[in-house]
Design a protein around this motif. Structure first.
Motif, PDB file in Angstrom:
ATOM      1  N   THR A  43      -8.116   9.619  -2.953  1.00  0.00           N
ATOM      2  CA  THR A  43      -8.595   8.269  -3.251  1.00  0.00           C
ATOM      3  C   THR A  43      -7.643   7.239  -2.664  1.00  0.00           C
ATOM      4  O   THR A  43      -6.462   7.508  -2.469  1.00  0.00           O
ATOM      5  N   GLY A  44      -8.163   6.043  -2.379  1.00  0.00           N
ATOM      6  CA  GLY A  44      -7.348   4.969  -1.828  1.00  0.00           C
ATOM      7  C   GLY A  44      -6.328   4.470  -2.844  1.00  0.00           C
ATOM      8  O   GLY A  44      -6.540   4.570  -4.055  1.00  0.00           O
ATOM      9  N   TRP A  45      -5.217   3.912  -2.340  1.00  0.00           N
ATOM     10  CA  TRP A  45      -4.150   3.466  -3.253  1.00  0.00           C
ATOM     11  C   TRP A  45      -4.609   2.311  -4.126  1.00  0.00           C
ATOM     12  O   TRP A  45      -4.055   2.066  -5.194  1.00  0.00           O
ATOM     13  N   TRP A  46      -5.641   1.565  -3.665  1.00  0.00           N
ATOM     14  CA  TRP A  46      -6.102   0.408  -4.427  1.00  0.00           C
ATOM     15  C   TRP A  46      -6.775   0.825  -5.735  1.00  0.00           C
ATOM     16  O   TRP A  46      -6.881   0.019  -6.635  1.00  0.00           O
ATOM     17  N   GLY A  71       0.813  -1.206   0.000  1.00  0.00           N
ATOM     18  CA  GLY A  71       0.000   0.000   0.000  1.00  0.00           C
ATOM     19  C   GLY A  71       0.849   1.259   0.000  1.00  0.00           C
ATOM     20  O   GLY A  71       0.647   2.155  -0.817  1.00  0.00           O
ATOM     21  N   THR A  97       1.597   3.944  -3.062  1.00  0.00           N
ATOM     22  CA  THR A  97       1.333   5.352  -2.760  1.00  0.00           C
ATOM     23  C   THR A  97       2.512   6.245  -3.117  1.00  0.00           C
ATOM     24  O   THR A  97       2.334   7.361  -3.600  1.00  0.00           O
TER      25      THR A  97
END
Lengths: 381, 328
Positions: free
Chosen positions: B76-79, B61, B65
């Motif tokens: 936004t999320g790293w996914w 993660g 990032t």
């Protein structure tokens, strides 16, 4: 010596490396040179030994930079060296053998005495004196350290929780993983995934997990809160919710230590004779029975060693607290408190030392156990 | 009992450790083909893969990032990168030049300046002592050895404050200033204190590990050398040093990683312009807690060196861990 270090500090950082390494190399070379010639017989070597025995201690004292009012230390060192020379004349191993032994051992023994033993004694003494070191205060420092208002009691409680939970979980998960991957396809690759955190610093691990635990208003960027949201919950500010935050910090240490446990235990499992496992199998023991009846008893010494090593690591933990919560929200531990008190202005030397002594007392049982073990090994019991 | 008799148990168990370690390396497909059939089940492998995944996701993660646009990281999320990749390396460039008390790039250099001498010094000093412990007979040897070993467990927290005051104020007995101190407090850029501190703190483990290995060298070789008239100096230089190379390598890696990853000793013994990268990162995490482009890239700059060492020299690293821990 101060002048040399001051000059060195003026150089660009990278240029300091070769200079200090060469300077140190010269000292080691001189020691080896003396070791080689010390035991030789004959008048010339006798004179050399005399000069070294008297001269070196005196020169060391001079280099360390004595003040004017302590010049008497130079002749004192020379006399002590001379005494060693006289002792050496009738040494059991022949002339020169005692001086040779001194040359081998003195650097390490002196450094340990000055850098570990002396500070240890001094810390213990300082723990019973006031913060400026002027008055004897008995157990007051311990009292104020453990007073509920100073976070000290909580820090002690937290530290105990760290020491109980971390080694058990890290060893258990490490053992489970070692057994699961034992002799499976891709064992080597699977090992790397869990072992890699061992090489990562606690600071690095802390930041990795701080991101994992991240909390935001609105859109979540931390995976843990995203999962909570995904299952319909409300995001939590993890590192600020006591007492859960302690558990989350402990997970960071478990994450780094499991790989260590796994590698140790895996090596021990490989050492179990195949015949034992085969015999158990012929007797109809299932996988779980083989694990409890063969694997665990065979590697018990390694399990204990792993457990102790990780327990000591969790007693010394400082970095994780420093890089995440700074001891806020009830997450402090003794090893962190100790540094925090010392960094106060003015330094709280007394209470800080009391914290250090407390930590030492917690480690003492492990120290005694280990020293006992090694004594048995040395005596061949 | 002669010295060699006493050292024998240490010798045997060290050899056992090395055999075990050799066995790990043989864990590749084929080496255990018969037992493999017997012991690995699909269920176990799936469970192991799940654990491995859990262990890797947090690192992944932050790694992902560190390559995202700063604006994206905080919204936004790293996914989401897997569906909407928009990557950059500029975070690393910006981080290297980011200035707090000093730039991250400078602190990286500082870490190098600290770690190289702090790895070499204890090895040299410990080798001398370890040789004497193993092959020179003298009274009180066992007691001294156990004392040195015990110091290994003393938490360095206990030693930090007095050692710092020793460096800055020296020692006074009564009114006599016996040792004036190093006088380096106002000297910005001096690494002397942290070199000395790391060297001292490493000595107990270094002596212990190197002694175990050196004491396990075959008696025959040492006897032969002695009969041929080799002095301790020659034996040390010509026989022990070359043979002890694997043990030296193992300890060097442990010590390198330990010093590079250290925060506590650096907190006490460095100041301002000679902060290593761990110390600077910790400060950044405190001051710029939500500036993730900076923290993510900084973290991976900091763990780059240990990871390279780890992957390049894993064999020696494992050997060092085994020798250090299985002995108690």
């Amino acid at each position: 010596m101060t002048a040399f270090f001051q000059w060195l500090a003026g150089l660009p950082p990278l240029a300091q490396i070769p200079v200090i390494v060469v300077a140190f190399g010269i000292i080691v070379a001189l020691i080896l040179f003396f070791v080689e010639f010390a035991p030789r017989q004959g008048r010339r070597y006798m004179i050399m030994r005399l000069v070294v025995a008297i001269g070196v201690p005196a020169i060391i004292v001079l280099i360390l930079g004595v003040y004017n009012d302590a010049v008497w230390l130079v002749p004192l060192a020379a006399v002590l060296g001379g005494g060693l020379f006289l002792l050496d004349l009738r040494a059991r191993g022949g002339k020169g053998s005692l001086l040779q032994l001194t040359a081998f051992m003195a650097p390490a023994v002196l450094l340990l005495a000055v850098g570990l033993l002396y500070p240890l004694i001094k810390t213990v003494i300082a723990a019973f004196f006031s913060n400026d070191g002027s008055a004897f205060v008995g157990l007051n420092n311990f009292g104020s350290v453990l007073a509920p208002s100073n976070q000290g009691l909580q820090a002690l409680g937290n530290q105990v929780i760290w020491v109980i939970i971390t080694p058990i979980l890290a060893t258990a998960i490490g053992l489970a993983y070692a057994v699961l991957i034992d002799r499976s396809r891709g064992e080597k690759v699977l090992k790397v995934f869990v072992f890699m955190p061992v090489a990562i610093s606690f600071v690095g691990a802390s930041i990795i997990f701080k991101f994992f635990y991240d909390y935001q208003q609105g859109n979540q960027i931390g995976l843990l809160n995203q999962l909570v949201v995904l299952f319909g919950g409300h995001p939590v500010n993890w590192l600020q919710s006591y007492p859960l935050n302690n558990a989350l910090l402990i997970i960071i240490l478990i994450w780094t230590q499991t790989g260590f446990a796994m590698v140790l235990l895996s090596a021990a499992i490989k050492g179990i004779p195949d015949e034992q496992v085969e015999a158990a199998e012929l007797d109809g023991a299932g996988a779980f029975q083989r694990f409890t009846n063969i694997t665990v008893p065979s590697i018990r010494p390694t399990i204990i060693v792993t457990w102790i090593t990780i327990a000591i690591v969790s007693l010394k933990v400082y970095d994780i607290i420093a890089a995440t919560t700074q001891g806020q929200n009830g997450t402090s531990v003794i090893s962190f408190q100790m540094v925090r008190l010392f960094e106060n202005l003015p330094p709280q030397t007394g209470t800080s030392s009391a914290e250090a002594v407390l930590l030492f007392v917690l480690i003492l049982p492990f120290l005694i156990y280990n020293a006992n073990n090694i004594r048995k090994q040395r005596l061949g019991l | 009992m002669t010295a060699t008799d006493i050292d024998r148990p240490a010798a045997t168990s060290h050899r056992a450790a090395r055999q075990r370690e050799r066995a790990i390396r043989k864990g590749e497909p084929g080496a255990f083909s018969e037992s493999k059939r017997r012991l690995s089940s699909p269920g176990a492998t799936i469970a192991a893969i799940i654990i491995a995944a859990i262990w890797t996701v947090p690192t992944l993660g932050l790694f992902v990032t560190s390559f995202r646009q700063p604006a994206d990281i905080n919204t936004t999320g790293w996914w989401t990168v897997f569906t909407n990749p928009n990557l950059t390396v500029s975070n690393y460039v910006n981080t290297l030049n980011f200035t707090d008390t000093l730039t991250v790039g400078q602190s990286f250099v500082n870490s190098l300046v600290i770690v190289i001498p702090a790895t070499l010094f204890p090895i040299a000093i410990a080798l001398l002592a370890a040789y004497a412990f193993a092959w020179v007979n003298f009274r009180g040897k066992n007691v001294l050895f156990i004392a040195v070993f015990s110091l290994q467990v003393v938490p360095i927290q206990v030693a930090l404050v007095p050692l710092l005051s020793l460096f800055s104020n020296g020692v006074t007995i009564g009114n006599w200033a016996v040792f004036p101190g190093l006088n380096l407090n106002s000297v910005d850029g001096s690494f002397a204190r942290i070199w000395i501190a790391h060297t001292i703190f490493a000595l107990p483990l270094a002596i212990f590990l190197l002694h175990n290995f050196i004491a396990a060298l075959p008696v025959d070789i040492m006897e032969a050398a002695r009969i041929d008239g080799a002095s301790h100096g020659q034996t040390f230089f010509r026989i022990v040093l070359p043979l002890a190379r694997p043990a030296i390598a193992s300890f060097a890696i442990l010590q390198f990683l330990w010093v590079w990853n250290d925060l506590l000793v650096a907190t006490i013994f460095t100041s301002g312009s000679n902060f290593p990268i761990t110390k600077l990162l910790t400060d950044l995490a405190g001051t710029y807690g939500q500036t993730w482009y900076l923290l993510s890239a900084g973290t991976f700059l900091a763990i780059l060196v240990p990871l390279v060492v780890f992957f390049a020299l894993q064999r020696y690293f494992v050997r060092g861990l085994l020798a250090g821990a299985t002995k108690g």
